[in-house]
Scaffold this active site. Structure first.
Site, PDB file in Angstrom:
ATOM      1  N   ARG A 249       0.851  -1.191   0.000  1.00 13.54           N
ATOM      2  CA  ARG A 249       0.000   0.000   0.000  1.00 13.54           C
ATOM      3  C   ARG A 249       0.876   1.226   0.000  1.00 13.54           C
ATOM      4  NH1 ARG A 249      -4.767   0.566   4.311  1.00 13.54           N
ATOM      5  NH2 ARG A 249      -3.128   0.146   5.801  1.00 13.54           N
TER       6      ARG A 249
ATOM      7  N   THR B 100      -1.132   7.446  -0.809  1.00 12.81           N
ATOM      8  CA  THR B 100      -2.406   7.338  -1.550  1.00 12.81           C
ATOM      9  C   THR B 100      -3.262   6.176  -1.042  1.00 12.81           C
ATOM     10  OG1 THR B 100      -1.463   5.811  -3.151  1.00 12.81           O
ATOM     11  CG2 THR B 100      -1.249   8.149  -3.651  1.00 12.81           C
TER      12      THR B 100
ATOM     13  N   ASP C 277      -1.488  -3.830  12.972  1.00 15.05           N
ATOM     14  CA  ASP C 277      -0.942  -4.235  11.670  1.00 15.05           C
ATOM     15  C   ASP C 277      -0.759  -5.749  11.670  1.00 15.05           C
ATOM     16  OD1 ASP C 277       0.995  -2.803   9.255  1.00 15.05           O
ATOM     17  OD2 ASP C 277       1.177  -4.949   9.680  1.00 15.05           O
TER      18      ASP C 277
ATOM     19  N   ASP D 241       2.813  -7.103  10.799  1.00 19.05           N
ATOM     20  CA  ASP D 241       3.762  -6.895  11.903  1.00 19.05           C
ATOM     21  C   ASP D 241       3.500  -7.861  13.049  1.00 19.05           C
ATOM     22  OD1 ASP D 241       5.294  -4.974  10.704  1.00 19.05           O
ATOM     23  OD2 ASP D 241       4.205  -3.279  11.590  1.00 19.05           O
TER      24      ASP D 241
HETATM   25  N1  URA Z   1      -3.857  -3.702   7.459  1.00 21.47           N
HETATM   26  C1  URA Z   1      -3.600  -4.104   8.716  1.00 21.47           C
HETATM   27  O1  URA Z   1      -2.691  -4.878   8.945  1.00 21.47           O
HETATM   28  N2  URA Z   1      -4.372  -3.631   9.728  1.00 21.47           N
HETATM   29  C2  URA Z   1      -5.380  -2.781   9.513  1.00 21.47           C
HETATM   30  O2  URA Z   1      -6.065  -2.406  10.466  1.00 21.47           O
HETATM   31  C3  URA Z   1      -5.629  -2.373   8.187  1.00 21.47           C
HETATM   32  C4  URA Z   1      -4.858  -2.851   7.180  1.00 21.47           C
END
Ligand code: URA
Length: 216
Positions: A111, A115, A207, A210
């Site tokens: 991502r 943007t 995330d 992560d």
């Molecule tokens: N990607 C993630 O890992 N967590 C989110 O909350 C949104 C996208």
């Protein structure tokens, strides 16, 4: 396992207590990387039950110790699990435990932080996609942009069907995916409140990549 279809057609909420319990543990900020990964693995196996519920079966003749019979088997080789890198790997592992014959495709999208649009850097699928049913996996359906781009790309190979499996989503993600690909059913363990300005799901679990890989 039960599903509820009343939120929107084609959105399958996997609300089985085992899935919901494990998801709650995953959401907690103090859950370790090790536990997070194991829980995702377990939930993914349970979600595989739902997403493969209508998988086509073949009749084969087998010998029991007592007699010959015609029995059913699934043709796992027709199924392709497509992992959206890198967090999709967390769901892929669990699903492969219960459907070990499945083929695997990978699509690498990141991502753009400004943007929030997806940029493709890797794409590798099995042969003969026209003969296969595809299950795309990514733990978080957030903005929906990556899912839309991944499915668009996979559709160029004309598979027989496509389903999308995530752990968590939100109304914005569902709306984006449903608008672009109304033919693709979504399987999720929860629909959270909203996205924040950075494209994260609230209350969410942070995330996913992560937390799976311990990279924060
Ligand atoms: N990607 C993630 O890992 N967590 C989110 O909350 C949104 C996208």
């Amino acid at each position: 396992m039960s599903t509820s279809n009343d939120l929107a057609p084609q959105v399958h909420l996997v609300n089985h207590p085992l899935v919901q319990h494990k998801l709650t543990l995953m959401r907690k900020k103090d859950t370790s990387t090790n536990s997070f990964r194991s829980l995702l693995n377990e939930i993914s196996m349970l979600m595989a039950f739902e997403v493969t519920r209508d998988m086509p079966m073949l009749d084969v003749e087998i010998e029991t110790p007592l007699e010959t019979m015609t029995a059913k088997v699934i043709d796992g080789k027709k199924l392709v699990l497509v992992s959206i890198l890198r967090a999709g790997t967390g769901i892929l592992d669990g699903m492969l435990t219960v459907v070990p014959g499945a083929r695997v495709g990978h699509i690498g999208l990141y991502r753009d932080p400004k943007t929030l649009q997806p940029v493709e850097y890797y794409f590798k699928m099995p042969q003969d996609m026209q003969e296969r049913d595809v299950v795309v996996v990514d733990p978080m359906l957030a903005t929906g942009n990556s899912a839309v781009a991944a499915i668009e790309r996979i559709k160029t190979l004309q598979p027989k069907s496509i389903k999308f499996v995530c752990l968590l989503t939100c109304p914005e993600g569902i709306a984006t995916l449903r608008k672009a690909h109304p033919d693709v059913p979504i399987y999720t363990a929860a629909i959270d409140r909203q996205l924040n300005a950075h494209g994260y799901i609230l209350p969410g679990l942070g995330d996913a990549g992560d937390r799976i890989f311990g990279t924060q």
